[in-house]
Scaffold this motif. Structure first.
Motif, PDB file in Angstrom:
ATOM      1  N   GLU A 177      13.037  17.738  -4.472  1.00  0.00           N
ATOM      2  CA  GLU A 177      12.530  18.099  -2.998  1.00  0.00           C
ATOM      3  C   GLU A 177      11.200  18.350  -3.007  1.00  0.00           C
ATOM      4  OE1 GLU A 177      14.862  21.605  -2.273  1.00  0.00           O
ATOM      5  OE2 GLU A 177      16.951  20.575  -1.629  1.00  0.00           O
ATOM      6  N   LYS A 178      10.558  18.791  -4.060  1.00  0.00           N
ATOM      7  CA  LYS A 178       9.178  18.965  -3.921  1.00  0.00           C
ATOM      8  C   LYS A 178       8.394  17.506  -3.820  1.00  0.00           C
ATOM      9  CE  LYS A 178       9.144  23.181  -6.400  1.00  0.00           C
ATOM     10  NZ  LYS A 178       8.439  23.905  -7.853  1.00  0.00           N
ATOM     11  N   ILE A 179       9.099  16.560  -4.497  1.00  0.00           N
ATOM     12  CA  ILE A 179       8.585  15.524  -4.418  1.00  0.00           C
ATOM     13  C   ILE A 179       8.968  14.533  -3.184  1.00  0.00           C
ATOM     14  CG2 ILE A 179       9.013  12.607  -4.983  1.00  0.00           C
ATOM     15  CD1 ILE A 179       9.591  13.839  -8.022  1.00  0.00           C
ATOM     16  N   TYR A 180      10.009  14.868  -2.431  1.00  0.00           N
ATOM     17  CA  TYR A 180      10.198  14.314  -1.135  1.00  0.00           C
ATOM     18  C   TYR A 180       9.206  14.884  -0.113  1.00  0.00           C
ATOM     19  CZ  TYR A 180      15.120  12.889  -2.370  1.00  0.00           C
ATOM     20  OH  TYR A 180      16.157  12.061  -2.405  1.00  0.00           O
ATOM     21  N   LEU A 181       8.894  16.309  -0.342  1.00  0.00           N
ATOM     22  CA  LEU A 181       7.968  16.752   0.667  1.00  0.00           C
ATOM     23  C   LEU A 181       6.634  16.084   0.592  1.00  0.00           C
ATOM     24  CD1 LEU A 181       8.754  20.695   0.220  1.00  0.00           C
ATOM     25  CD2 LEU A 181       9.455  19.223   2.343  1.00  0.00           C
ATOM     26  N   GLN A 182       6.178  15.780  -0.558  1.00  0.00           N
ATOM     27  CA  GLN A 182       4.908  15.071  -0.718  1.00  0.00           C
ATOM     28  C   GLN A 182       4.903  13.748  -0.222  1.00  0.00           C
ATOM     29  OE1 GLN A 182       2.878  15.654  -4.816  1.00  0.00           O
ATOM     30  NE2 GLN A 182       4.808  16.636  -5.350  1.00  0.00           N
ATOM     31  N   VAL A 183       5.919  12.921  -0.388  1.00  0.00           N
ATOM     32  CA  VAL A 183       6.314  11.584   0.030  1.00  0.00           C
ATOM     33  C   VAL A 183       6.275  11.560   1.757  1.00  0.00           C
ATOM     34  CG1 VAL A 183       7.741   9.492   0.234  1.00  0.00           C
ATOM     35  CG2 VAL A 183       7.503  10.611  -1.948  1.00  0.00           C
ATOM     36  N   GLU A 184       6.977  12.483   2.203  1.00  0.00           N
ATOM     37  CA  GLU A 184       7.241  12.677   3.713  1.00  0.00           C
ATOM     38  C   GLU A 184       5.475  12.730   4.319  1.00  0.00           C
ATOM     39  OE1 GLU A 184       9.989  15.432   4.258  1.00  0.00           O
ATOM     40  OE2 GLU A 184      11.555  14.194   3.954  1.00  0.00           O
ATOM     41  N   LYS A 185       4.907  13.838   3.498  1.00  0.00           N
ATOM     42  CA  LYS A 185       3.594  14.130   4.018  1.00  0.00           C
ATOM     43  C   LYS A 185       2.821  12.611   4.145  1.00  0.00           C
ATOM     44  CE  LYS A 185      -0.392  17.246   3.558  1.00  0.00           C
ATOM     45  NZ  LYS A 185      -0.609  17.015   4.951  1.00  0.00           N
ATOM     46  N   ILE A 186       2.936  12.026   2.871  1.00  0.00           N
ATOM     47  CA  ILE A 186       2.078  10.883   2.866  1.00  0.00           C
ATOM     48  C   ILE A 186       2.215   9.819   3.981  1.00  0.00           C
ATOM     49  CG2 ILE A 186       1.751   8.822   1.316  1.00  0.00           C
ATOM     50  CD1 ILE A 186       1.925  10.440  -0.961  1.00  0.00           C
TER      51      ILE A 186
ATOM     52  N   ALA B 263       0.935  -1.259   0.054  1.00  0.00           N
ATOM     53  CA  ALA B 263       0.025  -0.027  -0.033  1.00  0.00           C
ATOM     54  C   ALA B 263       0.871   1.175  -0.099  1.00  0.00           C
ATOM     55  CB  ALA B 263      -0.955  -0.019   1.139  1.00  0.00           C
ATOM     56  N   ILE B 264       1.959   1.217   0.737  1.00  0.00           N
ATOM     57  CA  ILE B 264       2.862   2.382   0.759  1.00  0.00           C
ATOM     58  C   ILE B 264       3.465   2.734  -0.726  1.00  0.00           C
ATOM     59  CG2 ILE B 264       5.101   3.088   1.685  1.00  0.00           C
ATOM     60  CD1 ILE B 264       4.376   1.913   4.372  1.00  0.00           C
ATOM     61  N   LYS B 265       3.774   1.488  -1.349  1.00  0.00           N
ATOM     62  CA  LYS B 265       4.569   1.776  -2.738  1.00  0.00           C
ATOM     63  C   LYS B 265       3.409   2.251  -3.689  1.00  0.00           C
ATOM     64  CE  LYS B 265       6.305  -0.979  -6.370  1.00  0.00           C
ATOM     65  NZ  LYS B 265       6.852  -2.341  -7.061  1.00  0.00           N
ATOM     66  N   HIS B 266       2.204   1.764  -3.459  1.00  0.00           N
ATOM     67  CA  HIS B 266       1.092   2.091  -4.356  1.00  0.00           C
ATOM     68  C   HIS B 266       1.054   3.759  -4.063  1.00  0.00           C
ATOM     69  CE1 HIS B 266      -3.190   3.255  -4.982  1.00  0.00           C
ATOM     70  NE2 HIS B 266      -2.884   2.383  -6.189  1.00  0.00           N
ATOM     71  N   ASP B 267       0.932   4.191  -2.757  1.00  0.00           N
ATOM     72  CA  ASP B 267       0.528   5.374  -2.444  1.00  0.00           C
ATOM     73  C   ASP B 267       1.758   6.366  -2.926  1.00  0.00           C
ATOM     74  OD1 ASP B 267      -1.785   4.956  -1.255  1.00  0.00           O
ATOM     75  OD2 ASP B 267      -0.821   4.938   0.738  1.00  0.00           O
ATOM     76  N   LEU B 268       3.041   5.974  -2.883  1.00  0.00           N
ATOM     77  CA  LEU B 268       4.128   6.840  -3.428  1.00  0.00           C
ATOM     78  C   LEU B 268       4.218   6.875  -4.938  1.00  0.00           C
ATOM     79  CD1 LEU B 268       7.073   5.678  -0.884  1.00  0.00           C
ATOM     80  CD2 LEU B 268       5.116   7.392  -0.709  1.00  0.00           C
ATOM     81  N   MET B 269       3.810   5.646  -5.521  1.00  0.00           N
ATOM     82  CA  MET B 269       3.863   5.720  -6.958  1.00  0.00           C
ATOM     83  C   MET B 269       2.777   6.738  -7.503  1.00  0.00           C
ATOM     84  SD  MET B 269       5.908   3.359  -8.355  1.00  0.00           S
ATOM     85  CE  MET B 269       5.341   2.947  -9.816  1.00  0.00           C
ATOM     86  N   GLN B 270       1.780   7.371  -6.672  1.00  0.00           N
ATOM     87  CA  GLN B 270       0.727   8.247  -7.226  1.00  0.00           C
ATOM     88  C   GLN B 270       1.418   9.616  -7.116  1.00  0.00           C
ATOM     89  OE1 GLN B 270      -1.979   6.681  -8.242  1.00  0.00           O
ATOM     90  NE2 GLN B 270      -0.961   4.875  -7.793  1.00  0.00           N
ATOM     91  N   VAL B 271       2.421   9.848  -6.489  1.00  0.00           N
ATOM     92  CA  VAL B 271       3.160  11.176  -6.517  1.00  0.00           C
ATOM     93  C   VAL B 271       3.547  11.464  -7.790  1.00  0.00           C
ATOM     94  CG1 VAL B 271       4.987  12.573  -5.381  1.00  0.00           C
ATOM     95  CG2 VAL B 271       3.626  10.784  -4.085  1.00  0.00           C
ATOM     96  N   PRO B 272       3.209  12.535  -8.433  1.00  0.00           N
ATOM     97  CA  PRO B 272       3.797  13.037  -9.868  1.00  0.00           C
ATOM     98  C   PRO B 272       5.177  12.926  -9.973  1.00  0.00           C
ATOM     99  CG  PRO B 272       1.912  14.518  -9.183  1.00  0.00           C
ATOM    100  CD  PRO B 272       2.397  13.596  -8.055  1.00  0.00           C
TER     101      PRO B 272
ATOM    102  N   ASN C  70       3.672  10.410   6.655  1.00  0.00           N
ATOM    103  CA  ASN C  70       3.653  10.882   8.085  1.00  0.00           C
ATOM    104  C   ASN C  70       1.912  10.921   8.592  1.00  0.00           C
ATOM    105  OD1 ASN C  70       4.259  12.507  10.514  1.00  0.00           O
ATOM    106  ND2 ASN C  70       2.829  13.993   9.693  1.00  0.00           N
ATOM    107  N   ASP C  71       1.258  11.336   7.563  1.00  0.00           N
ATOM    108  CA  ASP C  71      -0.265  11.236   7.804  1.00  0.00           C
ATOM    109  C   ASP C  71      -0.894  10.155   7.614  1.00  0.00           C
ATOM    110  OD1 ASP C  71       0.314  14.140   7.762  1.00  0.00           O
ATOM    111  OD2 ASP C  71      -0.463  14.594   5.788  1.00  0.00           O
ATOM    112  N   LYS C  72      -0.643   9.347   6.790  1.00  0.00           N
ATOM    113  CA  LYS C  72      -1.190   8.039   6.640  1.00  0.00           C
ATOM    114  C   LYS C  72      -0.690   6.792   7.374  1.00  0.00           C
ATOM    115  CE  LYS C  72      -3.478   5.245   2.998  1.00  0.00           C
ATOM    116  NZ  LYS C  72      -3.647   4.792   1.645  1.00  0.00           N
ATOM    117  N   TYR C  73       0.674   6.952   7.739  1.00  0.00           N
ATOM    118  CA  TYR C  73       1.441   5.522   8.323  1.00  0.00           C
ATOM    119  C   TYR C  73       1.985   5.861   9.564  1.00  0.00           C
ATOM    120  CZ  TYR C  73       0.283   3.669   3.605  1.00  0.00           C
ATOM    121  OH  TYR C  73      -0.148   3.250   2.453  1.00  0.00           O
TER     122      TYR C  73
END
Length: 300
Positions: free
Chosen positions: A256-265, A212-221, A267-270
């Motif tokens: 770095e913008k991708i990193y911020l999105q990944v870190e937010k996912i 599920a983590i992989k799936h969520d991260l793959m959704q990040v543009p 943190n917030d979801k897991y």
């Protein structure tokens, strides 16, 4: 989740109560001849040491990170929890062995003295348990200490039960039987803590849905692949996570913008707050989520 912070005053009060119980129960056990009372006294003595150990572990774990301990000192509490739990198992085994001997060599027990001392011990243990209860839900260290006190309260209840019966009936097997039952309960409560602390110290992976983590991260543009994933826990709350991300060829400022999105996912979801990411373009793109085991025969 915030770490437990049981105050110094509470630890001190619990320690003093346990020392008081120990003295009273040793005297009461010797006078009454009750093994259950004596075993509970030595159990309380161990509790006093364990409570002090738990307090110092909590203080040490709050020290900041430095160049020698880049992840800080949080595992001091894990080590303390393991030591306390192992001690409980050792005490349980010793009580069972001594109780079995009592079946062959029963002794007369003064039920009245046994009852009075056990009631005093129960009151003190209940007060101690109440003082530690608030911190027992989110700290293995405090939970292990809390279990010491709680098991003593249960032991006192068993001794009270035995004392009431022995005041009216001379049942020689009752005292060692109660001792064995309490010892088995103590061991049952301690074993899960040992298992959890061992898992943390062995850096076992936390219970996460990695697909599920992989799936969520793959959704990040911009993310086209996830591999080389590692996850472990510093203590029972803090998860450390690292991963390699395959990204489109882009500028570092865009990464770095991708990193911020990944870190937010994460943190917030897991509830993952400590994240290390490595961006790659083509390197490792065909690798699995987790690295396959090394074939040492091929290296020879």
């Amino acid at each position: 989740m915030e770490r437990s912070n049981v105050s110094k005053q509470r630890f001190l009060i619990v320690t003093l109560l346990n020392v008081l119980i120990t003295v009273v129960e040793i005297i009461g056990g010797l006078v009454s001849g009750s093994l259950a009372l004596l075993s509970d006294a030595f159990h309380n003595l161990g509790d006093s040491i364990s409570i002090v150990l738990g307090y110092f572990a909590q203080v040490i774990s709050g020290r900041p990170e430095n160049r020698r301990r880049t992840y800080g000192y949080r595992r001091a509490e894990i080590l303390s929890a393991m030591a306390n739990s192992i001690f409980l198992i050792v005490v349980s085994i010793a009580l069972i062995v001594e109780a079995i001997k009592r079946f062959s060599h029963p002794e007369h027990i003064n039920g009245r003295i046994m009852l009075i001392v056990a009631i005093i011990g129960l009151i003190a243990n209940l007060v101690s348990a109440q003082l530690l209860h608030s911190g027992s839900h989110d700290s293995l260290n405090v939970k292990a200490t809390y279990l010491h006190v709680l098991s003593d309260a249960l032991s006192s209840i068993a001794v009270i039960f035995g004392g009431v019966i022995l005041m009216f009936f001379n049942i020689t097997w009752l005292d060692p039987t109660l001792t064995i039952l309490v010892a088995l309960y103590i061991a049952k409560e301690a074993l899960p803590i040992i298992k959890q602390t061992l898992s943390i110290l062995m850096q076992s992976s936390p219970d996460l849905d990695y697909e599920a983590i992989k799936h969520d991260l793959m959704q990040v543009p911009g993310v086209v692949g996830v591999h080389h994933v590692h996850a472990w826990t510093i203590d029972e709350h803090r998860i450390v996570f690292s991963a390699h991300l395959n990204c489109h060829d882009m500028m570092l400022s865009e990464v770095e913008k991708i990193y911020l999105q990944v870190e937010k996912i994460l943190n917030d979801k897991y509830d993952i707050k400590h994240v290390t990411l490595q961006a790659e373009c083509q390197r490792g793109r065909d690798e699995e989520l987790f690295n396959p085991p090394i074939d040492h025969d091929k290296l020879c």
